[in-house]
Write a protein that holds these residues in place. Structure first.
Motif, PDB file in Angstrom:
ATOM      1  N   ALA A 444       0.813  -1.214   0.000  1.00  0.00           N
ATOM      2  CA  ALA A 444       0.000   0.000   0.000  1.00  0.00           C
ATOM      3  C   ALA A 444       0.845   1.262   0.000  1.00  0.00           C
ATOM      4  O   ALA A 444       0.326   2.356  -0.238  1.00  0.00           O
ATOM      5  CB  ALA A 444      -0.926   0.009   1.213  1.00  0.00           C
ATOM      6  N   GLY A 445       2.147   1.134   0.262  1.00  0.00           N
ATOM      7  CA  GLY A 445       3.007   2.304   0.258  1.00  0.00           C
ATOM      8  C   GLY A 445       2.561   3.339   1.283  1.00  0.00           C
ATOM      9  O   GLY A 445       2.301   3.023   2.440  1.00  0.00           O
ATOM     10  N   TRP A 446       2.483   4.593   0.840  1.00  0.00           N
ATOM     11  CA  TRP A 446       2.032   5.684   1.719  1.00  0.00           C
ATOM     12  C   TRP A 446       0.629   5.416   2.253  1.00  0.00           C
ATOM     13  O   TRP A 446       0.264   5.864   3.336  1.00  0.00           O
ATOM     14  CB  TRP A 446       2.070   7.004   0.954  1.00  0.00           C
ATOM     15  CG  TRP A 446       1.330   8.125   1.649  1.00  0.00           C
ATOM     16  CD1 TRP A 446       0.109   8.639   1.318  1.00  0.00           C
ATOM     17  CD2 TRP A 446       1.763   8.854   2.793  1.00  0.00           C
ATOM     18  NE1 TRP A 446      -0.256   9.637   2.180  1.00  0.00           N
ATOM     19  CE2 TRP A 446       0.749   9.802   3.107  1.00  0.00           C
ATOM     20  CE3 TRP A 446       2.901   8.811   3.600  1.00  0.00           C
ATOM     21  CZ2 TRP A 446       0.848  10.687   4.170  1.00  0.00           C
ATOM     22  CZ3 TRP A 446       2.989   9.694   4.674  1.00  0.00           C
ATOM     23  CH2 TRP A 446       1.982  10.622   4.954  1.00  0.00           C
ATOM     24  N   PHE A 447      -0.159   4.662   1.518  1.00  0.00           N
ATOM     25  CA  PHE A 447      -1.549   4.414   1.894  1.00  0.00           C
ATOM     26  C   PHE A 447      -1.677   3.231   2.858  1.00  0.00           C
ATOM     27  O   PHE A 447      -2.713   2.585   2.916  1.00  0.00           O
ATOM     28  CB  PHE A 447      -2.391   4.166   0.645  1.00  0.00           C
ATOM     29  CG  PHE A 447      -2.521   5.381  -0.228  1.00  0.00           C
ATOM     30  CD1 PHE A 447      -3.565   6.266  -0.053  1.00  0.00           C
ATOM     31  CD2 PHE A 447      -1.573   5.646  -1.198  1.00  0.00           C
ATOM     32  CE1 PHE A 447      -3.677   7.393  -0.847  1.00  0.00           C
ATOM     33  CE2 PHE A 447      -1.672   6.771  -2.002  1.00  0.00           C
ATOM     34  CZ  PHE A 447      -2.726   7.650  -1.825  1.00  0.00           C
ATOM     35  N   GLN A 448      -0.664   2.989   3.625  1.00  0.00           N
ATOM     36  CA  GLN A 448      -0.701   1.882   4.572  1.00  0.00           C
ATOM     37  C   GLN A 448      -1.433   2.250   5.853  1.00  0.00           C
ATOM     38  O   GLN A 448      -1.963   1.385   6.529  1.00  0.00           O
ATOM     39  CB  GLN A 448       0.735   1.436   4.888  1.00  0.00           C
ATOM     40  CG  GLN A 448       0.819   0.136   5.659  1.00  0.00           C
ATOM     41  CD  GLN A 448       2.231  -0.405   5.734  1.00  0.00           C
ATOM     42  OE1 GLN A 448       2.463  -1.457   6.324  1.00  0.00           O
ATOM     43  NE2 GLN A 448       3.194   0.280   5.149  1.00  0.00           N
TER      44      GLN A 448
END
Length: 543
Positions: A444-448
């Motif tokens: 999810a990258g930054w959207f974790q």
């Protein structure tokens, strides 16, 4: 002028209505009313808390949750509602257990305020009801439920401290407050610290009234209050194992002034600010009125809390709004301190009691209406989850309208997908040293995790993702659904590769379309065709 407490009412005289048990019972029971209707308490952070309760309760036997979450209990000072909801959820489920515990916090706070006033004045002053709406103050409405529970327990414990001191049972008090300090600490560290400050300041006045100089009174008060110091050992262990979590934003005067005006922040700006003005004005009125004054006992406690508010930074160990949390309780202590200088003048007292109860009822009615409005909208938004498959990965985006006055109840609404569908969402907030849950989903990258769900337009006071930038950077393959909550109209080209499956009031759900190269999205949930929004050049704002 600030004076010592008044003597009790004349023996044999009938108590005025604001001093009787029916009044106390009515005030406590009325505090339950605002949360009776909503299925989920519509306060800002509650969705994130509920997601954590779900993980704590079920991750051990849920393979879906184990993909993204772990949870390990540790003895830290931030467990209050967790320790109640998780075991209670085995019988009632997460949602009902959370509702029952959260809706009990304001009545407990009210009961604590009434007890403190009764112990200090030997009666309930007619102005006491001016303080009671502060049980629904900004920190509680923001969803700081562990903190709010700890402050409710601290007010009750403070009442007991005052009573045992008044009865001269210092030895019994010392024995009782060792375990009491741990109970309040485990609810939330802030409540434990506030309890210590209140007990110390009240004890200093009591020792001075017994004939000790102020210096000796302070030393003796510190000695008596030291029975509550043992949780410091847990703090040392807890913080030594924590990483990150900065403490900064000292003396941020702009925010400190705003927090005074925001002590009732909920929905209607003028109504909330006028209410804050009344609460701030009531103790000042008592100081200038020829027949009224403040009890030295509580006035000193109020001054200590006010000084703590000034000295506290805005962010402590990475936790924001640290200073803001004190505002309603410091204001409440000053109101609880109000008393008559000599004998009670009952015509004036009656009018003060009527004004105080009127204020309390007006605030309670407003809070009840606000909660009903928010609860209804929240229930409509959560219908989107009927179209989300179990164990899905849901990217949530919530539009921030540049911090308008009404609180956004949708900031962590997405985490209810974890509660109802055992789904992964990007709005959980694992924080070093402050929570026991960890989130691990590198794809999810930054959207974790939080605050990736908050999107803003350029020019907002707080910088962050713009709507377009967030959608451009969203790792499409990492999520099965895109849930837009309270979103403004956006071009449909911004959500290419996502097909709408449901739209309702304040909520639109989109599903990942199959990849052109042969990849497939998960099979769609059964849904009525009428629920799918019509195709257009923009994704509409929700009604």
């Amino acid at each position: 002028m600030i004076q010592a407490a008044a003597p009790p009412s004349r023996p044999g005289a009938a108590r005025p209505w604001w001093e009787g048990r029916p009044f106390v019972a009515a005030m406590v029971l009325l505090a339950f009313v605002p949360f009776i209707y909503p299925q989920i308490p519509p306060i800002v952070d509650i969705g994130g808390h509920m997601g954590r309760y779900k993980v704590a309760a079920d991750v051990a036997h849920s393979q879906m949750l184990q993909q993204w979450f772990t949870f390990h209990w540790l003895p830290i000072g931030n467990l209050g509602v967790d320790l109640l909801v998780v075991p209670l959820s085995k019988l009632l489920g997460i949602e009902l257990a959370t509702k029952l515990v959260v809706m009990s916090i304001p009545p407990l706070t009210v009961a604590g305020m009434l007890w403190v006033a009764r112990e200090v004045h030997n009666r309930l002053p007619p102005t006491v009801a001016f303080a009671l709406p502060l049980a629904f103050g900004h920190p509680f409405m923001f969803g700081f439920v562990n903190f709010s529970l700890s402050m409710a327990l601290a007010m009750l414990a403070f009442g007991l401290w005052l009573r045992l001191g008044r009865l001269g049972k210092s030895r019994l008090r010392a024995l009782l407050f060792v375990p009491i300090s741990f109970v309040v600490f485990f609810a939330h560290t802030f409540g434990w610290g506030t309890l210590g400050l209140m007990c110390f300041s009240a004890e200093a006045v009591r020792q001075h009234d017994r004939g000790w100089s102020w210096w000796m009174a302070i030393i003796r008060a510190a000695y008596h209050a030291s029975v509550m110091a043992l949780p410091v050992l847990l703090i040392l262990v807890w913080r030594s194992e924590a990483t990150g979590g900065l403490t900064h934003r000292w003396f941020d005067w702009e925010y400190k002034w705003e927090y005074l005006l925001r002590m009732f922040r909920d929905r209607w700006e003028t109504y909330d600010i006028v209410s804050a003005g009344i609460v701030l004005a009531v103790p000042l009125f008592a100081l200038v009125h020829p027949r009224l004054t403040l009890s030295r006992n509580l006035a000193f406690s109020g001054l200590v809390l006010a000084a703590s508010y000034v000295l506290l930074p805005r962010i402590v160990f990475g936790s924001a709004y640290a200073d803001m949390r004190l505002v309603p309780f410091a204001a409440a202590i000053f109101i609880l301190a109000i008393r008559f200088k000599k004998e009670t003048r009952y015509p004036l007292a009656t009018w003060l009691a009527i004004a105080a109860v009127g204020f309390m009822l007006v605030r309670l009615a407003g809070t009840t209406v606000s909660m009903a409005i928010a609860g209804k909208r929240q229930a409509e938004q959560l219908k989107a989850l009927d179209y989300v498959l179990m164990g899905s990965r849901v990217a949530v985006l919530v539009w921030d309208k540049c911090e308008q006055w009404p609180l956004r109840r949708s900031d962590h609404l997405g985490a209810i997908a974890t509660v109802r569908r055992e789904a992964y969402t990007n709005d959980h907030w694992p924080m070093a040293g402050a929570t026991l849950m960890t989130v691990r989903y590198p794809a999810a990258g930054w959207f974790q995790r939080d605050p990736s769900q908050i999107v803003r337009d350029p020019g907002c006071r707080h910088e962050g993702w713009s709507v377009h930038a967030a959608l451009n950077n969203l790792p499409r393959d990492a999520f099965d659904y895109l849930w837009l909550i309270d979103m403004r109209p956006i071009p449909r080209t911004w959500v290419e590769g996502w097909r709408p499956v449901w739209a309702g009031e304040g909520s639109i759900l989109l599903e990942r379309e199959p990849l052109s190269g042969g990849g497939e999205a998960p099979p769609p949930a059964t849904r009525p065709a009428a629920s799918v929004p019509a195709q257009s050049a923009t994704v509409p704002a929700q009604r």
